[in-house]
Design a protein around this motif. Structure first.
Motif, PDB file in Angstrom:
ATOM      1  N   GLY A 145       3.066  27.884   1.776  1.00  0.00           N
ATOM      2  CA  GLY A 145       3.840  26.857   1.080  1.00  0.00           C
ATOM      3  C   GLY A 145       3.016  25.602   0.915  1.00  0.00           C
ATOM      4  O   GLY A 145       1.893  25.499   1.421  1.00  0.00           O
ATOM      5  N   PHE A 146       3.567  24.643   0.191  1.00  0.00           N
ATOM      6  CA  PHE A 146       2.862  23.378   0.003  1.00  0.00           C
ATOM      7  C   PHE A 146       3.873  22.253  -0.154  1.00  0.00           C
ATOM      8  O   PHE A 146       5.053  22.492  -0.440  1.00  0.00           O
ATOM      9  N   GLY A 147       3.416  21.038   0.044  1.00  0.00           N
ATOM     10  CA  GLY A 147       4.318  19.889  -0.036  1.00  0.00           C
ATOM     11  C   GLY A 147       3.561  18.595  -0.133  1.00  0.00           C
ATOM     12  O   GLY A 147       2.344  18.535   0.088  1.00  0.00           O
ATOM     13  N   LEU A 148       4.273  17.534  -0.455  1.00  0.00           N
ATOM     14  CA  LEU A 148       3.689  16.201  -0.556  1.00  0.00           C
ATOM     15  C   LEU A 148       4.684  15.170  -0.042  1.00  0.00           C
ATOM     16  O   LEU A 148       5.845  15.169  -0.442  1.00  0.00           O
ATOM     17  N   THR A 149       4.225  14.328   0.871  1.00  0.00           N
ATOM     18  CA  THR A 149       5.019  13.221   1.393  1.00  0.00           C
ATOM     19  C   THR A 149       4.323  11.914   1.046  1.00  0.00           C
ATOM     20  O   THR A 149       3.125  11.767   1.280  1.00  0.00           O
ATOM     21  N   LEU A 150       5.064  10.971   0.475  1.00  0.00           N
ATOM     22  CA  LEU A 150       4.516   9.668   0.118  1.00  0.00           C
ATOM     23  C   LEU A 150       5.347   8.567   0.764  1.00  0.00           C
ATOM     24  O   LEU A 150       6.565   8.692   0.878  1.00  0.00           O
ATOM     25  N   VAL A 151       4.696   7.487   1.171  1.00  0.00           N
ATOM     26  CA  VAL A 151       5.407   6.352   1.739  1.00  0.00           C
ATOM     27  C   VAL A 151       4.783   5.060   1.229  1.00  0.00           C
ATOM     28  O   VAL A 151       3.561   4.919   1.189  1.00  0.00           O
ATOM     29  N   ALA A 152       5.632   4.150   0.800  1.00  0.00           N
ATOM     30  CA  ALA A 152       5.183   2.841   0.335  1.00  0.00           C
ATOM     31  C   ALA A 152       5.552   1.798   1.389  1.00  0.00           C
ATOM     32  O   ALA A 152       6.701   1.716   1.818  1.00  0.00           O
ATOM     33  N   GLU A 153       4.560   1.027   1.827  1.00  0.00           N
ATOM     34  CA  GLU A 153       4.776   0.000   2.841  1.00  0.00           C
ATOM     35  C   GLU A 153       4.798  -1.374   2.175  1.00  0.00           C
ATOM     36  O   GLU A 153       3.942  -1.691   1.350  1.00  0.00           O
ATOM     37  N   THR A 154       5.776  -2.204   2.557  1.00  0.00           N
ATOM     38  CA  THR A 154       5.883  -3.538   1.983  1.00  0.00           C
ATOM     39  C   THR A 154       5.228  -4.571   2.900  1.00  0.00           C
ATOM     40  O   THR A 154       4.891  -4.286   4.052  1.00  0.00           O
ATOM     41  N   VAL A 155       5.080  -5.782   2.383  1.00  0.00           N
ATOM     42  CA  VAL A 155       4.459  -6.854   3.157  1.00  0.00           C
ATOM     43  C   VAL A 155       5.307  -7.257   4.360  1.00  0.00           C
ATOM     44  O   VAL A 155       4.799  -7.833   5.325  1.00  0.00           O
ATOM     45  N   ASN A 156       6.599  -6.939   4.330  1.00  0.00           N
ATOM     46  CA  ASN A 156       7.496  -7.276   5.439  1.00  0.00           C
ATOM     47  C   ASN A 156       7.731  -6.114   6.397  1.00  0.00           C
ATOM     48  O   ASN A 156       8.599  -6.189   7.265  1.00  0.00           O
ATOM     49  N   SER A 213      -2.403   9.775 -10.462  1.00  0.00           N
ATOM     50  CA  SER A 213      -2.459   9.436 -11.888  1.00  0.00           C
ATOM     51  C   SER A 213      -1.294   8.539 -12.296  1.00  0.00           C
ATOM     52  O   SER A 213      -1.399   7.770 -13.260  1.00  0.00           O
ATOM     53  N   ILE A 214      -0.185   8.626 -11.571  1.00  0.00           N
ATOM     54  CA  ILE A 214       0.981   7.769 -11.845  1.00  0.00           C
ATOM     55  C   ILE A 214       0.938   6.504 -10.994  1.00  0.00           C
ATOM     56  O   ILE A 214       1.120   5.393 -11.483  1.00  0.00           O
ATOM     57  N   LEU A 215       0.667   6.660  -9.700  1.00  0.00           N
ATOM     58  CA  LEU A 215       0.749   5.526  -8.771  1.00  0.00           C
ATOM     59  C   LEU A 215      -0.362   4.520  -8.968  1.00  0.00           C
ATOM     60  O   LEU A 215      -0.178   3.323  -8.711  1.00  0.00           O
ATOM     61  N   ASN A 216      -1.548   4.953  -9.435  1.00  0.00           N
ATOM     62  CA  ASN A 216      -2.673   4.029  -9.635  1.00  0.00           C
ATOM     63  C   ASN A 216      -2.396   2.987 -10.714  1.00  0.00           C
ATOM     64  O   ASN A 216      -3.074   1.965 -10.787  1.00  0.00           O
ATOM     65  N   LYS A 217      -1.395   3.242 -11.538  1.00  0.00           N
ATOM     66  CA  LYS A 217      -1.031   2.265 -12.572  1.00  0.00           C
ATOM     67  C   LYS A 217      -0.350   1.043 -11.973  1.00  0.00           C
ATOM     68  O   LYS A 217      -0.252  -0.001 -12.625  1.00  0.00           O
ATOM     69  N   PHE A 218       0.135   1.158 -10.720  1.00  0.00           N
ATOM     70  CA  PHE A 218       0.919   0.087 -10.114  1.00  0.00           C
ATOM     71  C   PHE A 218       0.213  -0.606  -8.948  1.00  0.00           C
ATOM     72  O   PHE A 218       0.443  -1.781  -8.701  1.00  0.00           O
ATOM     73  N   ILE A 219      -0.622   0.137  -8.208  1.00  0.00           N
ATOM     74  CA  ILE A 219      -1.243  -0.433  -7.017  1.00  0.00           C
ATOM     75  C   ILE A 219      -2.544   0.323  -6.719  1.00  0.00           C
ATOM     76  O   ILE A 219      -2.613   1.541  -6.880  1.00  0.00           O
ATOM     77  N   PRO A 220      -3.601  -0.400  -6.326  1.00  0.00           N
ATOM     78  CA  PRO A 220      -4.880   0.279  -6.079  1.00  0.00           C
ATOM     79  C   PRO A 220      -5.017   0.863  -4.670  1.00  0.00           C
ATOM     80  O   PRO A 220      -5.784   1.805  -4.461  1.00  0.00           O
ATOM     81  N   ASP A 221      -4.298   0.287  -3.696  1.00  0.00           N
ATOM     82  CA  ASP A 221      -4.465   0.695  -2.298  1.00  0.00           C
ATOM     83  C   ASP A 221      -3.639   1.955  -2.011  1.00  0.00           C
ATOM     84  O   ASP A 221      -2.510   1.892  -1.538  1.00  0.00           O
ATOM     85  N   ARG A 256       0.833  -1.203   0.000  1.00  0.00           N
ATOM     86  CA  ARG A 256       0.000   0.000   0.000  1.00  0.00           C
ATOM     87  C   ARG A 256       0.865   1.248   0.000  1.00  0.00           C
ATOM     88  O   ARG A 256       2.045   1.211   0.367  1.00  0.00           O
ATOM     89  N   ILE A 257       0.246   2.363  -0.387  1.00  0.00           N
ATOM     90  CA  ILE A 257       0.913   3.665  -0.414  1.00  0.00           C
ATOM     91  C   ILE A 257       0.050   4.663   0.347  1.00  0.00           C
ATOM     92  O   ILE A 257      -1.169   4.725   0.151  1.00  0.00           O
ATOM     93  N   ARG A 258       0.695   5.403   1.231  1.00  0.00           N
ATOM     94  CA  ARG A 258       0.011   6.446   1.994  1.00  0.00           C
ATOM     95  C   ARG A 258       0.752   7.767   1.795  1.00  0.00           C
ATOM     96  O   ARG A 258       1.908   7.783   1.377  1.00  0.00           O
ATOM     97  N   GLY A 259       0.113   8.860   2.140  1.00  0.00           N
ATOM     98  CA  GLY A 259       0.778  10.140   1.946  1.00  0.00           C
ATOM     99  C   GLY A 259       0.062  11.277   2.646  1.00  0.00           C
ATOM    100  O   GLY A 259      -1.051  11.125   3.154  1.00  0.00           O
ATOM    101  N   THR A 260       0.718  12.438   2.657  1.00  0.00           N
ATOM    102  CA  THR A 260       0.157  13.661   3.222  1.00  0.00           C
ATOM    103  C   THR A 260       0.446  14.812   2.273  1.00  0.00           C
ATOM    104  O   THR A 260       1.608  15.056   1.919  1.00  0.00           O
TER     105      THR A 260
END
Length: 344
Positions: free
Chosen positions: A229-240, A203-211, A183-187
């Protein structure tokens, strides 16, 4: 111990505090037009003084020589005004390493810049460093990073609460199998453009994973800080349970080239995909491969604790998907024990 120059300044002071070895740092920007410690470095030294008891600090008149004799790590309730030349993440990274080895639970309120283009934001540290600390046995209800007020560069105005319990020792870990992304989460931080940033990243990440879920932070008024100001933080969590992060923050108004929100979101999504490609789990931002900063840190660990890391180049197996070059780093720990913690 004796060092020269301003590079790896925090590394040296943190390891000195943990090892209880005094040190002297010479020739701090001695050849610069503006020699000596910068304001943000002096602020960092003051923070270390607040979380310890009996620390002795001596700085010469020009600020080019620092003598540091660490006291006992105490913890407790601390409030610190971080210099706005660097974000709160610059100071928080050090506290993450020190806090578990204090005498009492640390409750630190840090004020200043929560997000800037230079340092890891508090949002990134919250979603990458905290899970990593839990793997080492530093967990419980007392471990938390909470953004009370948002503060963008340059004026800041943000406020962050960091609490961390103390531990007698840490668990050994093996982080050799990152696993597949689940899964991918972000702020997204923006009052007016958050939705545009989120949509372009998806639009980019949905091509790889739905969650995928990206939270939009709409702090207003006094809670939104002194600078826009503005910003974006993304984090991808693995099964492990490995967390790979990426972020992009806006530059102060009037600096740098203007960027559309759509490009902003896409750039951050591409940075996350690059981290996934590398699939590494070390660095000061907990998300990238072995670089010069990491190598210097390993050398300092050797100097302060006599710990040597064995570094081996990893070759992917036949059933593994292609990715970036990887290394396996192994060591036998020093058996470090918290001498400050009260025995009950």
């Amino acid at each position: 111990m004796e060092f020269e120059g301003c590079s790896c300044f925090r590394q040296r002071l943190v390891l000195s505090t943990l090892s209880r070895k005094r040190e002297k740092i010479l020739n701090i920007r001695s050849k610069d037009d503006n020699p000596g410690l910068r304001d943000f470095e002096a602020s960092f030294v003051r923070l270390l003084d607040k979380v310890t008891n009996g620390t002795r600090i001596e700085i010469n008149q020009t600020g080019t020589v620092l003598f540091y004799q660490p006291g006992l790590l105490y913890g407790g309730s601390v409030e610190h005004e971080c210099n706005v030349q660097r974000s709160i993440g610059y100071y928080l990274e050090a506290l993450l390493m020190l806090a578990p080895f204090g005498k009492t639970l640390l409750r630190a309120v840090l004020k200043g810049v929560t997000n800037d283009p230079t340092d890891p934001s508090v949002d990134l540290l919250k979603v990458t460093a905290i899970p990593l600390m839990k793997k080492f046995g530093i967990d419980g209800a007392g471990l938390e990073i909470k953004v009370l007020k948002r503060g963008m560069t340059p004026a800041g105005g943000g406020e962050v609460l960091f609490t961390c319990p103390v531990r007698r020792s840490m668990k050994p870990v093996q982080l050799t199998e990152p696993g597949k992304i689940k899964r991918i989460r972000g702020t997204a931080i923006s009052l007016q453009m958050a939705n545009r940033i989120v949509d372009s990243a998806r639009s980019i990440l949905n091509k790889f994973i739905p969650d995928i879920y990206i939270y939009t932070d709409h702090m207003k008024g006094a809670s939104s800080g002194k600078s826009a100001g503005f910003g974006l933080t993304l984090v991808a969590e693995t099964v492990n349970g490995t967390f790979l992060g990426a972020e992009v923050m806006s530059t102060p108004q009037g600096q740098g080239d203007p960027v559309l929100p759509e490009d902003f979101g896409r750039n951050c999504a591409k940075l996350l995909l690059e981290e996934v490609y590398r699939v590494s789990i070390t660095k000061h931002t907990f998300v990238s491969g072995v670089d010069r900063y990491v190598i210097e840190f390993l050398r300092h660990i050797r100097d302060f604790f006599q710990i040597m890391f064995k570094i081996e180049q990893q070759k992917p197996g036949e059933d593994e998907q292609k990715g970036g070059e990887k290394v396996l780093m192994t060591c036998v720990g020093a058996g470090y024990s918290n001498i400050s913690k009260t025995i009950k």
